[in-house]
Design an enzyme around this catalytic site. Structure first.
Site, PDB file in Angstrom:
ATOM      1  N   CYS A 115       9.089  60.244  82.506  1.00  0.00           N
ATOM      2  CA  CYS A 115       8.451  60.818  81.309  1.00  0.00           C
ATOM      3  C   CYS A 115       8.379  62.348  81.354  1.00  0.00           C
ATOM      4  O   CYS A 115       8.203  62.986  80.323  1.00  0.00           O
ATOM      5  CB  CYS A 115       7.049  60.245  81.126  1.00  0.00           C
ATOM      6  SG  CYS A 115       7.081  58.472  80.813  1.00  0.00           S
ATOM      7  N   HIS A 252       3.278  65.225  76.316  1.00  0.00           N
ATOM      8  CA  HIS A 252       3.943  63.929  76.406  1.00  0.00           C
ATOM      9  C   HIS A 252       3.061  62.906  75.696  1.00  0.00           C
ATOM     10  O   HIS A 252       1.847  62.913  75.826  1.00  0.00           O
ATOM     11  CB  HIS A 252       4.134  63.553  77.875  1.00  0.00           C
ATOM     12  CG  HIS A 252       4.605  62.153  78.068  1.00  0.00           C
ATOM     13  ND1 HIS A 252       5.677  61.633  77.364  1.00  0.00           N
ATOM     14  CD2 HIS A 252       4.155  61.156  78.872  1.00  0.00           C
ATOM     15  CE1 HIS A 252       5.859  60.381  77.743  1.00  0.00           C
ATOM     16  NE2 HIS A 252       4.949  60.057  78.644  1.00  0.00           N
ATOM     17  N   ASN A 282       5.289  55.571  73.586  1.00  0.00           N
ATOM     18  CA  ASN A 282       5.782  56.367  74.706  1.00  0.00           C
ATOM     19  C   ASN A 282       7.302  56.233  74.813  1.00  0.00           C
ATOM     20  O   ASN A 282       7.802  55.217  75.286  1.00  0.00           O
ATOM     21  CB  ASN A 282       5.095  55.902  75.998  1.00  0.00           C
ATOM     22  CG  ASN A 282       5.484  56.746  77.201  1.00  0.00           C
ATOM     23  OD1 ASN A 282       6.424  57.542  77.143  1.00  0.00           O
ATOM     24  ND2 ASN A 282       4.770  56.563  78.298  1.00  0.00           N
TER      25      ASN A 282
HETATM   26  O1  UT7 Z   1       3.992  58.485  80.921  1.00  0.00           O
HETATM   27  C1  UT7 Z   1       3.076  57.891  81.739  1.00  0.00           C
HETATM   28  C2  UT7 Z   1       3.181  56.446  81.434  1.00  0.00           C
HETATM   29  N1  UT7 Z   1       2.020  55.682  81.433  1.00  0.00           N
HETATM   30  C3  UT7 Z   1       0.788  56.004  80.986  1.00  0.00           C
HETATM   31  O2  UT7 Z   1       0.458  57.094  80.654  1.00  0.00           O
HETATM   32  C4  UT7 Z   1      -0.189  54.896  80.968  1.00  0.00           C
HETATM   33  C5  UT7 Z   1      -1.528  55.298  81.487  1.00  0.00           C
HETATM   34  N2  UT7 Z   1      -2.473  54.220  81.357  1.00  0.00           N
HETATM   35  C6  UT7 Z   1      -2.934  53.787  80.169  1.00  0.00           C
HETATM   36  O3  UT7 Z   1      -2.557  54.312  79.146  1.00  0.00           O
HETATM   37  C7  UT7 Z   1      -3.984  52.712  80.163  1.00  0.00           C
HETATM   38  O4  UT7 Z   1      -4.406  52.458  81.487  1.00  0.00           O
HETATM   39  C8  UT7 Z   1      -3.514  51.402  79.492  1.00  0.00           C
HETATM   40  C9  UT7 Z   1      -3.335  51.629  78.020  1.00  0.00           C
HETATM   41  C10 UT7 Z   1      -2.198  50.953  80.117  1.00  0.00           C
HETATM   42  C11 UT7 Z   1      -4.569  50.311  79.687  1.00  0.00           C
HETATM   43  O5  UT7 Z   1      -5.825  50.743  79.215  1.00  0.00           O
HETATM   44  P1  UT7 Z   1      -7.107  50.546  80.118  1.00  0.00           P
HETATM   45  O6  UT7 Z   1      -8.256  50.984  79.322  1.00  0.00           O
HETATM   46  O7  UT7 Z   1      -6.867  51.236  81.426  1.00  0.00           O
HETATM   47  O8  UT7 Z   1      -7.156  48.964  80.268  1.00  0.00           O
HETATM   48  P2  UT7 Z   1      -7.104  48.100  81.598  1.00  0.00           P
HETATM   49  O9  UT7 Z   1      -5.762  48.206  82.265  1.00  0.00           O
HETATM   50  O10 UT7 Z   1      -8.292  48.442  82.387  1.00  0.00           O
HETATM   51  O11 UT7 Z   1      -7.197  46.628  80.990  1.00  0.00           O
HETATM   52  C12 UT7 Z   1      -8.366  46.185  80.324  1.00  0.00           C
HETATM   53  C13 UT7 Z   1      -8.164  44.737  79.920  1.00  0.00           C
HETATM   54  C14 UT7 Z   1      -7.631  43.841  81.017  1.00  0.00           C
HETATM   55  O12 UT7 Z   1      -8.339  42.629  80.931  1.00  0.00           O
HETATM   56  P3  UT7 Z   1      -9.505  42.281  82.000  1.00  0.00           P
HETATM   57  O13 UT7 Z   1      -8.820  42.294  83.325  1.00  0.00           O
HETATM   58  O14 UT7 Z   1     -10.521  43.385  81.828  1.00  0.00           O
HETATM   59  O15 UT7 Z   1      -9.960  40.933  81.530  1.00  0.00           O
HETATM   60  C15 UT7 Z   1      -6.204  43.615  80.640  1.00  0.00           C
HETATM   61  O16 UT7 Z   1      -5.716  42.346  81.063  1.00  0.00           O
HETATM   62  O17 UT7 Z   1      -7.238  44.648  78.842  1.00  0.00           O
HETATM   63  C16 UT7 Z   1      -6.255  43.637  79.128  1.00  0.00           C
HETATM   64  N3  UT7 Z   1      -4.999  44.013  78.527  1.00  0.00           N
HETATM   65  C17 UT7 Z   1      -4.704  43.751  77.230  1.00  0.00           C
HETATM   66  N4  UT7 Z   1      -5.388  43.102  76.271  1.00  0.00           N
HETATM   67  C18 UT7 Z   1      -4.822  43.011  75.055  1.00  0.00           C
HETATM   68  C19 UT7 Z   1      -3.959  44.705  79.063  1.00  0.00           C
HETATM   69  N5  UT7 Z   1      -2.998  44.873  78.151  1.00  0.00           N
HETATM   70  C20 UT7 Z   1      -3.434  44.286  77.010  1.00  0.00           C
HETATM   71  C21 UT7 Z   1      -2.886  44.172  75.719  1.00  0.00           C
HETATM   72  N6  UT7 Z   1      -3.620  43.512  74.778  1.00  0.00           N
HETATM   73  N7  UT7 Z   1      -1.685  44.663  75.396  1.00  0.00           N
END
Ligand code: UT7
Length: 325
Positions: A115, A252, A282
């Site tokens: 990225c 980004h 992204n």
């Molecule tokens: O260029 C760099 C590339 N990457 C990034 O910049 C990504 C950086 N990270 C993020 O943007 C965030 O961490 C995410 C958007 C990927 C996730 O957001 P979060 O607030 O950190 O959520 P989380 O990973 O803590 O997940 C919360 C919950 C989980 O459920 P439990 O374990 O709390 O029951 C996940 O299983 O949300 C669940 N979950 C979803 N639910 C609905 C994960 N993906 C999804 C989804 N839809 N697509």
């Protein structure tokens, strides 16, 4: 004392025709428009067509950038393609792009910093231009992340998408003052200790397959704001400028919450940040040049503006460049 600066002459971009909305995704995996919007700010994204390749998107963006720069491919002696999703294992996608644009002179190669690829490519092109190795560069970010997504994995498939953006940079003899036009300063960083937090589980030497994206989202998120803020501050320091001097920050586009976090941490005045993540998601190396082109085309970024570009991604890699437009 006069010095050579890498001045932006034109921008271009390309987005595939097919639009995939959050509601479309909710029919494919267990997710919802509400979750995706709240956690990322993404509403929709573009997905590459069957038979369309990274080089096709790169060529479309490059053609527009050349036209807007008033240049032809004959003027270009350096083509850099930042990509993680090349057409072939080799040659470089830049070779394919050069050939499709009808050129066989100068040099062309790819930059792989995921990225952060476009920021690495701008800084690399700047070094080639200011050292006299090249006169006029086409710097492209092009990625089809949809091809390395596991469409069953809701934690990644809602985040990434496809597109391309390009800029033309030309070596220009300048007064050598801090307010010259062109790339004024860049900082690039890598910390390979984090490689496994965002990676693709395939590769030529390991599996002979392309593989799929795996990400520890929370871990990436935790580091993103600090890493991006650090390089922005470093670039400002190198160029003797203050955050208030910036006209635009073009980040980004990974997650609106990361963009907002950086804005808050650095005290970037409201309304100075270009945001496209809601419509593009992204697009990896394409995200910064796509956002740049949008803001140039709609008249926000104007000649003379101070524009900070920044990114963070797999590696981890992160970086920033200050450009006087
Ligand atoms: O260029 C760099 C590339 N990457 C990034 O910049 C990504 C950086 N990270 C993020 O943007 C965030 O961490 C995410 C958007 C990927 C996730 O957001 P979060 O607030 O950190 O959520 P989380 O990973 O803590 O997940 C919360 C919950 C989980 O459920 P439990 O374990 O709390 O029951 C996940 O299983 O949300 C669940 N979950 C979803 N639910 C609905 C994960 N993906 C999804 C989804 N839809 N697509």
């Amino acid at each position: 004392m006069t010095r050579i600066r890498s001045v932006v002459r034109g921008t271009g971009s390309y987005l595939p025709e097919k639009v995939l909305t959050n509601d479309d995704l909710a029919h494919m995996v267990e997710t919802s428009d509400e979750w995706i919007t709240q956690r990322t700010g993404i509403k929709e994204r573009h997905i590459i067509a069957d038979g369309e390749n990274t080089s096709d998107m790169a060529v479309a963006a490059a053609r527009e950038a050349l036209e807007r720069a008033g240049k032809t491919i004959e003027d270009i002696d350096l083509i850099l393609v930042a990509t993680t999703t090349p057409d072939y294992t080799f040659p470089a996608t830049a070779s394919i792009v050069q050939n499709k644009l009808g050129s066989s002179h100068g040099m062309a190669f790819d930059i792989q910093a995921v990225c952060t690829g476009f920021v690495f490519a701008v800084a690399t092109a700047d070094n080639y231009l200011t050292s006299g190795m090249a006169k006029c560069a086409l710097v492209i970010g092009s990625d089809c992340m949809s091809r390395i997504l596991d469409w069953q994995d809701r934690s990644t498939c809602v985040l990434f998408a496809d597109g391309a953006g390009a800029i033309v940079l030309e070596a220009v003899e300048s007064p050598g003052e801090p307010d010259d036009r062109g790339v004024l300063a860049s900082t690039l960083r890598t910390d390979g200790r984090h490689w496994h937090k965002l990676y693709v589980d395939g590769g030529v030497s390991r599996s002979g397959t392309a593989g799929f994206i795996h990400m520890e989202g929370r871990e990436v998120f935790k580091h993103a704001v600090t890493m991006i803020s650090d390089v922005v501050v470093d670039v400002l320091k190198k160029s003797g400028m203050h955050i208030d001097d910036l006209d635009w920050v073009v980040p980004h586009q990974a997650n609106k919450r990361i963009i907002d976090g950086v804005e808050k941490k650095l005290g970037i005045p409201a309304g100075k940040v270009v945001v496209t993540v809601d419509r593009h998601a992204n697009t990896s190396a394409a995200s910064v040049p796509l956002a740049l082109h949008e803001a140039v085309k709609d008249g926000r970024i104007k000649q003379g503006d101070y524009v900070m570009i920044e990114a963070m991604g797999g590696g981890f890699t992160w970086g920033a460049s200050l450009i006087r437009w």
